[in-house]
Design a protein around this motif. Structure first.
Motif, PDB file in Angstrom:
ATOM      1  N   LEU A  12       0.835  -1.214   0.000  1.00  0.00           N
ATOM      2  CA  LEU A  12       0.000   0.000   0.000  1.00  0.00           C
ATOM      3  C   LEU A  12       0.865   1.257   0.000  1.00  0.00           C
ATOM      4  O   LEU A  12       0.529   2.249  -0.665  1.00  0.00           O
ATOM      5  CB  LEU A  12      -0.941  -0.008   1.207  1.00  0.00           C
ATOM      6  CG  LEU A  12      -2.071  -1.033   1.155  1.00  0.00           C
ATOM      7  CD1 LEU A  12      -2.795  -1.092   2.503  1.00  0.00           C
ATOM      8  CD2 LEU A  12      -3.049  -0.678   0.040  1.00  0.00           C
ATOM      9  N   LEU A  13       1.957   1.227   0.752  1.00  0.00           N
ATOM     10  CA  LEU A  13       2.868   2.367   0.765  1.00  0.00           C
ATOM     11  C   LEU A  13       3.425   2.610  -0.639  1.00  0.00           C
ATOM     12  O   LEU A  13       3.496   3.755  -1.092  1.00  0.00           O
ATOM     13  CB  LEU A  13       4.020   2.135   1.752  1.00  0.00           C
ATOM     14  CG  LEU A  13       5.072   3.247   1.805  1.00  0.00           C
ATOM     15  CD1 LEU A  13       4.459   4.535   2.336  1.00  0.00           C
ATOM     16  CD2 LEU A  13       6.250   2.815   2.674  1.00  0.00           C
ATOM     17  N   LYS A  15       2.046   2.190  -3.313  1.00  0.00           N
ATOM     18  CA  LYS A  15       0.991   2.803  -4.133  1.00  0.00           C
ATOM     19  C   LYS A  15       0.696   4.240  -3.711  1.00  0.00           C
ATOM     20  O   LYS A  15      -0.160   4.898  -4.281  1.00  0.00           O
ATOM     21  CB  LYS A  15      -0.285   1.966  -4.049  1.00  0.00           C
ATOM     22  CG  LYS A  15      -0.124   0.599  -4.670  1.00  0.00           C
ATOM     23  CD  LYS A  15      -1.374  -0.237  -4.474  1.00  0.00           C
ATOM     24  CE  LYS A  15      -1.151  -1.638  -5.036  1.00  0.00           C
ATOM     25  NZ  LYS A  15      -2.276  -2.534  -4.744  1.00  0.00           N
ATOM     26  N   ASN A  17      -0.132   5.317  -0.374  1.00  0.00           N
ATOM     27  CA  ASN A  17      -1.130   5.438   0.683  1.00  0.00           C
ATOM     28  C   ASN A  17      -0.579   6.272   1.843  1.00  0.00           C
ATOM     29  O   ASN A  17       0.323   5.837   2.564  1.00  0.00           O
ATOM     30  CB  ASN A  17      -1.535   4.036   1.158  1.00  0.00           C
ATOM     31  CG  ASN A  17      -2.705   4.073   2.110  1.00  0.00           C
ATOM     32  OD1 ASN A  17      -2.691   4.809   3.087  1.00  0.00           O
ATOM     33  ND2 ASN A  17      -3.709   3.255   1.826  1.00  0.00           N
ATOM     34  N   ASN A  18      -1.142   7.461   2.032  1.00  0.00           N
ATOM     35  CA  ASN A  18      -0.691   8.384   3.080  1.00  0.00           C
ATOM     36  C   ASN A  18      -0.956   7.850   4.482  1.00  0.00           C
ATOM     37  O   ASN A  18      -0.174   8.102   5.398  1.00  0.00           O
ATOM     38  CB  ASN A  18      -1.366   9.750   2.932  1.00  0.00           C
ATOM     39  CG  ASN A  18      -0.841  10.520   1.754  1.00  0.00           C
ATOM     40  OD1 ASN A  18       0.355  10.489   1.468  1.00  0.00           O
ATOM     41  ND2 ASN A  18      -1.718  11.202   1.051  1.00  0.00           N
ATOM     42  N   LEU A  19      -2.078   7.154   4.659  1.00  0.00           N
ATOM     43  CA  LEU A  19      -2.395   6.622   5.985  1.00  0.00           C
ATOM     44  C   LEU A  19      -1.369   5.577   6.417  1.00  0.00           C
ATOM     45  O   LEU A  19      -0.969   5.533   7.586  1.00  0.00           O
ATOM     46  CB  LEU A  19      -3.799   6.024   6.002  1.00  0.00           C
ATOM     47  CG  LEU A  19      -4.942   7.021   5.863  1.00  0.00           C
ATOM     48  CD1 LEU A  19      -6.279   6.290   5.750  1.00  0.00           C
ATOM     49  CD2 LEU A  19      -4.957   8.002   7.018  1.00  0.00           C
ATOM     50  N   VAL A  20      -0.931   4.747   5.498  1.00  0.00           N
ATOM     51  CA  VAL A  20       0.087   3.752   5.805  1.00  0.00           C
ATOM     52  C   VAL A  20       1.404   4.453   6.153  1.00  0.00           C
ATOM     53  O   VAL A  20       2.079   4.084   7.112  1.00  0.00           O
ATOM     54  CB  VAL A  20       0.275   2.757   4.638  1.00  0.00           C
ATOM     55  CG1 VAL A  20       1.502   1.891   4.843  1.00  0.00           C
ATOM     56  CG2 VAL A  20      -0.964   1.893   4.479  1.00  0.00           C
ATOM     57  N   TRP A  58       9.401   8.050   1.639  1.00  0.00           N
ATOM     58  CA  TRP A  58       8.270   8.454   0.806  1.00  0.00           C
ATOM     59  C   TRP A  58       8.694   8.630  -0.649  1.00  0.00           C
ATOM     60  O   TRP A  58       8.019   8.154  -1.566  1.00  0.00           O
ATOM     61  CB  TRP A  58       7.644   9.743   1.338  1.00  0.00           C
ATOM     62  CG  TRP A  58       6.465  10.157   0.526  1.00  0.00           C
ATOM     63  CD1 TRP A  58       6.399  11.172  -0.372  1.00  0.00           C
ATOM     64  CD2 TRP A  58       5.175   9.521   0.497  1.00  0.00           C
ATOM     65  NE1 TRP A  58       5.159  11.224  -0.949  1.00  0.00           N
ATOM     66  CE2 TRP A  58       4.379  10.217  -0.426  1.00  0.00           C
ATOM     67  CE3 TRP A  58       4.626   8.441   1.173  1.00  0.00           C
ATOM     68  CZ2 TRP A  58       3.067   9.876  -0.700  1.00  0.00           C
ATOM     69  CZ3 TRP A  58       3.314   8.100   0.899  1.00  0.00           C
ATOM     70  CH2 TRP A  58       2.545   8.804  -0.021  1.00  0.00           C
ATOM     71  N   ARG A  61       9.387   5.183  -2.239  1.00  0.00           N
ATOM     72  CA  ARG A  61       8.419   4.151  -1.852  1.00  0.00           C
ATOM     73  C   ARG A  61       8.161   3.135  -2.963  1.00  0.00           C
ATOM     74  O   ARG A  61       7.920   1.976  -2.697  1.00  0.00           O
ATOM     75  CB  ARG A  61       7.118   4.784  -1.387  1.00  0.00           C
ATOM     76  CG  ARG A  61       6.352   5.507  -2.466  1.00  0.00           C
ATOM     77  CD  ARG A  61       5.174   6.298  -1.919  1.00  0.00           C
ATOM     78  NE  ARG A  61       4.492   7.013  -2.963  1.00  0.00           N
ATOM     79  CZ  ARG A  61       4.870   8.194  -3.435  1.00  0.00           C
ATOM     80  NH1 ARG A  61       5.916   8.811  -2.925  1.00  0.00           N
ATOM     81  NH2 ARG A  61       4.188   8.774  -4.408  1.00  0.00           N
TER      82      ARG A  61
END
Length: 176
Positions: A12-13, A15, A17-20, A58, A61
């Motif tokens: 997910l990271l 892709k 995903n900010n929450l991850v 980030w 990623r």
């Protein structure tokens, strides 16, 4: 080998995903900071390393290997960032005596002319945002994180601007 949940989280990271990313920062940020603090023995430097490690996480990623445990990845990135920080610090320490020797080795008039040359170079060469970053770092003695926060930019932008400015200033002054 690490668990399936971590692989899913890293996928997910990758892709974006900010929450991850936030979860990873919350979970491992303290550990990264602690390792940097133990290594560098400087809280402000540890703050800079923390920001550097997570900025790079980030930015890179999409290249993360989901089969490498995240804790191992962050540990190695923290070590690399600490080494880079120390190298930058030593380079700066080596630059400052050169500039001071250049100034101290001349008369007061030559000293004033040399400092005027530095000031003129800064005004002519650097755009306003870079000048502000330099002013905050040199005059106000703010670290990269504080400058980034105050200017609402990333720590990486601050670091890059300061590194570029130092290099071009050395070139302009003939100290490289």
């Amino acid at each position: 080998m690490h668990n399936t949940d971590e692989r899913s989280m890293l996928s997910l990271l990758k892709k974006g995903n900010n929450l991850v990313f936030t979860h990873i920062y919350t979970t491992y940020g303290g550990l990264v900071h602690y390792h940097a603090l133990v290594t560098l023995k400087d809280a402000a430097a540890a703050d800079d390393v923390l920001q550097e490690v997570f900025s790079r996480l980030w930015e890179n990623r999409k290249e993360i290997d989901v089969d490498v445990p995240l804790k191992d990845y962050l540990y190695h990135r923290t070590q690399e960032a600490c080494v880079e920080y120390e190298l930058r610090r030593k380079n700066l320490a080596n630059e400052l005596p050169d500039i001071e020797d250049e100034v101290d080795g001349h008369s007061e008039l030559a000293r004033k002319e040399f400092l005027a040359k530095i000031h003129e170079a800064i005004l002519q060469v650097y755009p306003p945002a870079c000048r502000e970053i330099l002013r905050m770092h040199v005059v106000e003695h703010k670290n990269y994180k504080e400058i980034a926060r105050d200017m609402k930019i990333t720590v990486e932008v601050v670091r890059n601007q300061i590194c570029k400015a130092r290099k071009s200033l050395r070139d302009i002054l003939g100290l490289s």
